[in-house]
Design an enzyme around this catalytic site. Structure first.
Site, PDB file in Angstrom:
ATOM      1  CG  ASP A 193      63.683  64.679 -30.681  1.00 53.41           C
ATOM      2  OD1 ASP A 193      63.204  64.795 -29.535  1.00 53.41           O
ATOM      3  OD2 ASP A 193      63.395  63.734 -31.427  1.00 53.41           O
ATOM      4  CG  HIS A 194      61.000  68.312 -26.362  1.00 45.65           C
ATOM      5  ND1 HIS A 194      60.085  67.885 -27.283  1.00 45.65           N
ATOM      6  CD2 HIS A 194      60.534  67.897 -25.168  1.00 45.65           C
ATOM      7  CE1 HIS A 194      59.109  67.235 -26.667  1.00 45.65           C
ATOM      8  NE2 HIS A 194      59.365  67.225 -25.367  1.00 45.65           N
ATOM      9  CG  HIS A 256      59.778  62.945 -29.089  1.00 43.50           C
ATOM     10  ND1 HIS A 256      60.613  63.953 -29.500  1.00 43.50           N
ATOM     11  CD2 HIS A 256      58.540  63.504 -28.985  1.00 43.50           C
ATOM     12  CE1 HIS A 256      59.904  65.069 -29.640  1.00 43.50           C
ATOM     13  NE2 HIS A 256      58.647  64.821 -29.345  1.00 43.50           N
TER      14      HIS A 256
HETATM   15  C1  BG6 Z   1      55.693  66.720 -28.590  1.00 48.39           C
HETATM   16  C2  BG6 Z   1      54.449  66.166 -29.239  1.00 48.39           C
HETATM   17  O1  BG6 Z   1      56.763  66.691 -29.493  1.00 48.39           O
HETATM   18  O2  BG6 Z   1      56.021  65.941 -27.455  1.00 48.39           O
HETATM   19  C3  BG6 Z   1      53.305  66.150 -28.248  1.00 48.39           C
HETATM   20  O3  BG6 Z   1      54.113  66.959 -30.360  1.00 48.39           O
HETATM   21  C4  BG6 Z   1      53.702  65.418 -27.000  1.00 48.39           C
HETATM   22  O4  BG6 Z   1      52.143  65.573 -28.821  1.00 48.39           O
HETATM   23  C5  BG6 Z   1      55.017  65.954 -26.455  1.00 48.39           C
HETATM   24  O5  BG6 Z   1      52.662  65.601 -26.042  1.00 48.39           O
HETATM   25  C6  BG6 Z   1      55.509  65.117 -25.295  1.00 48.39           C
HETATM   26  O6  BG6 Z   1      56.604  65.749 -24.721  1.00 48.39           O
HETATM   27  P1  BG6 Z   1      56.949  65.554 -23.185  1.00 48.39           P
HETATM   28  O7  BG6 Z   1      58.230  66.290 -22.990  1.00 48.39           O
HETATM   29  O8  BG6 Z   1      55.801  66.111 -22.400  1.00 48.39           O
HETATM   30  O9  BG6 Z   1      57.068  64.072 -22.977  1.00 48.39           O
END
Ligand code: BG6
Length: 513
Positions: A193-194, A256
């Protein structure tokens, strides 16, 4: 002590390794994974590695390297230079797979891995990254096992990172967990989960558990409610086909936002080990009060954007985006009122919202503290212009800005200089950029380095993912049986009116970040 990491001038340095990326022709590899490895290498954190890209298209090592070079030029933090590139790219290879379920392809991969390991005189220390469509996760893991590349348990050096989405509901997540656990031990599975790789998300733990002064206030005695916002200005871009089957509840909230919620609400872990931290996060998700068909309308709002203007640009309605059904009922915005039914948080609402095409890109947690028990200064002493209306009842708000402008601020009521007892809202600010003066690493850098170091603290555990789906799935089920659809909101606004009403019924307001 982790045996797969050595100390390197105070920094950890994982053992030499191979990194095999499945789905190597995809966007994630070019935009995120390879730039992250490049940045790790440029900052001196990458051990000796060989990178092997695998995908179904046919291409040579050279063509693959050229694609990656362009990706680095466009997306890496460190600038490109030929000399570093020639060292970095020397051990990048490409192996084409007929399909993710094709045994001879995996035999070819096994041969390539042995060759590379011999050439680099390294022990088999293998990281596999499944950046494929989800339907390929289990077949690829099985083929890796059959080719002898991921011996279960016996060899913690063989491990597999699994990209999102991890399931689309509770039963598909359970099936995926079951299939992966047939092949791998839990400690070999790294569900990514980044958001957990973001510095500011990790700082939630440091902020809470390295400081003694906040924890005594971090409970239902002092906290009125919590707001967690994940807003984006982007629409669905080129991902309409995927998003229309997903919706924002699956795409952003189940993973997230729930990770942020769990870090924010969890009990102090007994130590900072992967199992202790993940165990406490899981308990939060398990304590979420279920949303039923009866209370869904008072606890969940779904919205979909129509055309409007975002950051001065006119943008089309969601239903006119490429790959989207023109009658789609998919939600691009959701707001939820949650309760964590445990001793610490009894009665404290957690309001979560996430949306596409909002006025601003912002992810933040705002802890709204209760007002002072006795109102010594009448509410009319608050300066109209200086105090946001939402703050007049709860003047103390602690905001943790996850992105952008990463930092923490504490809002206080203060006397306005002068002869009257006027009170205005002031803010104590901490900003990452000015306090540390160095750019934070990208999320994927941290997560890849952790996986190379066999540290799964910042990856989600099987039971944790299932707990989040267990909460989310009944919402989807209720939506599909209830009929109706999302409320529309204009692009460039903070969602439908119903989202404001979710808080207004209890005298609260969303922050306008
Ligand atoms: C991803 C989603 O996991 O996270 C995207 O699939 C979203 O839809 C993105 O735009 C948002 O990530 P960050 O790091 O730009 O907030």
């Amino acid at each position: 002590m982790n045996p797969f990491v050595s100390d390197h001038a105070g920094d950890r340095m994982p053992a030499p390794s191979t990194i095999t990326i499945f789905g190597a022709s995809g966007d994630l590899t070019r935009r995120k994974l390879i730039p992250a490895l490049w940045d790790l290498s440029r900052s001196g954190h990458l051990p000796r590695v060989a990178i092997i890209g695998c995908a179904r298209s046919q291409k040579s090592d050279e063509t693959f390297r050229d694609e990656l070079r362009d990706g680095i030029r466009a997306h890496a933090r460190h600038s490109f230079d030929e000399e570093s590139w020639s060292t970095f790219s020397r051990h990048i290879y490409y192996v084409s797979l007929e399909s993710y379920d094709h045994p001879p392809s995996y035999e070819r991969l096994a041969t390539k891995l042995s060759e590379v390991e011999q050439q680099l005189a390294m022990e088999p220390n293998r990281l596999f990254y499944l950046s494929t469509p989800p339907r390929a996760f289990a077949p690829a893991a099985r083929q890796l096992r059959d080719a002898g590349l991921v011996p279960k348990d016996s060899n913690p050096y063989a491990r597999v990172i699994v990209e999102k989405p991890f399931g689309i509901d509770l039963s598909s997540a359970q099936v995926l967990n079951h299939d992966l656990l047939e092949v791998l031990a839990e400690k070999q599975i790294y569900r990514i989960d980044h958001y957990l790789g973001k510095e500011t998300v990790q700082n939630l733990l440091v902020f809470r558990f390295a400081n003694g002064i906040f924890e005594p206030l971090w409970n239902n005695n002092y906290v009125d409610h919590v707001q967690i916002t994940g807003a984006e200005t982007l629409g669905v871009e080129s991902r309409g086909g995927y998003f229309d089957h997903s919706g924002i509840l699956r795409d952003m909230v189940q993973n997230h936002l729930f990770q942020i919620l769990a870090l924010c609400a969890m009990e102090p872990p007994v130590n900072f080990s992967a199992d202790a931290v993940r165990g406490e996060k899981t308990k939060v998700l398990q304590a979420l009060r279920p949303i039923t068909k009866e209370d869904i309308s008072s606890r969940v709002v779904r919205g979909q954007y129509i055309s409007g203007s975002v950051l001065g640009r006119n943008v089309p309605a969601y239903r006119h985006e490429g790959g989207v059904d023109p009658n789609s009922l998919t939600e691009t915005f959701v707001a939820l009122k949650l309760f964590v039914d445990n001793w610490r948080w009894a009665g404290v609402p957690f309001y979560l919202r996430s949306g596409k095409r909002m006025p601003k890109k912002v992810t933040e947690v705002a802890i709204h503290f209760k007002a002072a028990p006795h109102r010594l200064f009448g509410s009319d002493t608050f300066e109209e212009s200086a105090v946001p209306e939402a703050s007049r009842t709860t003047p103390n708000v602690l905001t943790i800005r996850i992105q952008p402008d990463e930092g923490i601020s504490l809002q206080l009521g203060s006397k306005v200089p002068g002869q009257t007892m006027a009170i205005a809202s002031v803010s104590m600010e901490f900003r990452y950029a000015s306090s540390f003066g160095v750019a934070a690493p990208e999320a994927y850098e941290r997560l890849l380095l952790d996986a190379l170091s066999c540290d799964s603290t910042l990856f989600t555990r099987g039971d944790e993912v299932e707990a989040s789906w267990k909460f989310i799935t009944p919402i989807h089920e209720a939506w599909s049986t209830m009929g109706g659809g999302p409320a529309f909101y204009s692009s460039g606004t903070w969602g439908p009116r119903e989202s404001d009403e979710l808080l207004e019924s209890s005298g609260r307001r969303w922050r306008r970040p």
